[in-house]
Enzyme design. Structure first.
Site, PDB file in Angstrom:
ATOM      1  N   LYS A 107       0.866  -1.189   0.000  1.00  0.00           N
ATOM      2  CA  LYS A 107       0.000   0.000   0.000  1.00  0.00           C
ATOM      3  C   LYS A 107       0.900   1.235   0.000  1.00  0.00           C
ATOM      4  CE  LYS A 107      -4.202   1.344   2.464  1.00  0.00           C
ATOM      5  NZ  LYS A 107      -4.913   1.242   3.744  1.00  0.00           N
TER       6      LYS A 107
HETATM    7  O1  G3P Z   1      -8.427   2.227   4.871  1.00  0.00           O
HETATM    8  C1  G3P Z   1      -8.272   3.594   5.221  1.00  0.00           C
HETATM    9  C2  G3P Z   1      -9.313   3.939   6.225  1.00  0.00           C
HETATM   10  O2  G3P Z   1      -9.204   3.074   7.289  1.00  0.00           O
HETATM   11  C3  G3P Z   1      -9.323   5.321   6.741  1.00  0.00           C
HETATM   12  O3  G3P Z   1     -10.468   5.443   7.515  1.00  0.00           O
HETATM   13  O4  G3P Z   1     -11.972   6.483   9.136  1.00  0.00           O
HETATM   14  O5  G3P Z   1      -9.484   6.865   9.291  1.00  0.00           O
HETATM   15  O6  G3P Z   1     -10.821   7.909   7.465  1.00  0.00           O
HETATM   16  P1  G3P Z   1     -10.693   6.757   8.401  1.00  0.00           P
END
Ligand code: G3P
Length: 214
Positions: free
Chosen positions: A83
């Site tokens: 990633k």
């Molecule tokens: O996979 C990326 C994701 O986990 C980000 O989520 O909620 O931190 O924006 P968030």
């Protein structure tokens, strides 16, 4: 449609596996930090139970550093996807990994133009963040619609779209309506998706009526 678990927490991942809803796992440095483990140990633990793709994120931002780090991550298991944060050098590294047959996910995608570049560099996956766009009053799911439309216009684009930063069930349903390929879902949202108040009321009513059986 594929559903991934967006977590580095082994209990959440096991719950996804038990439900048959874990075609893969995405992690990021924030999720790994919550486990208290090193990146390598956390990814090894996940790979010991998950057969599908396991996405492990590099921290470097220069092409050589990304390449070196990604190669180390890819050694952990055959199902590792490297990633890489969306950036100029990241695209250079994606091209190198693609040439070597190593799968990549370009993450932190917030525009269709970024998704086009990542796809053309050969990324196996592009990862637009819907919740973080909503956070700044920009419609996250509209971005998914746009990327799906563009990718569908060009059959030679094989990158799969992973809808990420999912914060509620609508972040799954709306992109599913336009054919996004993969949804990476945190454990809490998976639970929300199970529930409907009319289901609970219906179950309670059936159980009440069952008491009247002769
Ligand atoms: O996979 C990326 C994701 O986990 C980000 O989520 O909620 O931190 O924006 P968030």
């Amino acid at each position: 449609m594929k559903i991934y678990v967006d977590s580095a927490d082994m209990a959440e991942i096991q719950n996804g596996l038990d439900l048959g809803l874990c075609d893969g796992v995405t992690t990021n440095p924030t999720l790994i930090a919550r486990t208290g483990k090193s990146m390598t140990d956390a990814i090894k633990d996940i790979c010991s139970v998950v057969d599908g793709d396991v996405h492990a994120e590099v921290l470097s931002l220069d092409a050589d550093g990304i390449y070196k780090e990604g190669k180390e991550l890819a050694k952990i298991s055959d199902n590792i996807v490297v990633k890489i944060p969306m950036c100029h050098d990241g695209l250079i590294a994606v091209k190198r990994f693609t040439d070597e047959g190593i799968k990549t996910n370009v993450t932190l995608i917030f525009s269709t133009s970024q998704a086009i570049l990542a796809a053309k560099a050969g990324a196996s996956n592009v990862c637009p963040f819907v919740g973080r766009l909503d956070d700044i009053s920009s419609a996250g799911t509209e971005l998914i619609h746009e990327i799906v439309t563009v990718f569908d216009n060009y059959p030679e684009i094989t990158s799969e779209i992973i809808v990420a930063s999912i914060r509620n069930p609508l972040h799954v349903v709306e992109p599913a309506l336009v054919g996004a390929h993969i949804f990476t879902i945190p454990g809490g949202v998976l639970k929300q998706m199970e529930k409907h108040p009319l289901t609970d009321i219906g179950i309670a009513a059936f159980l009440e009526d069952a008491k009247k059986f002769t």
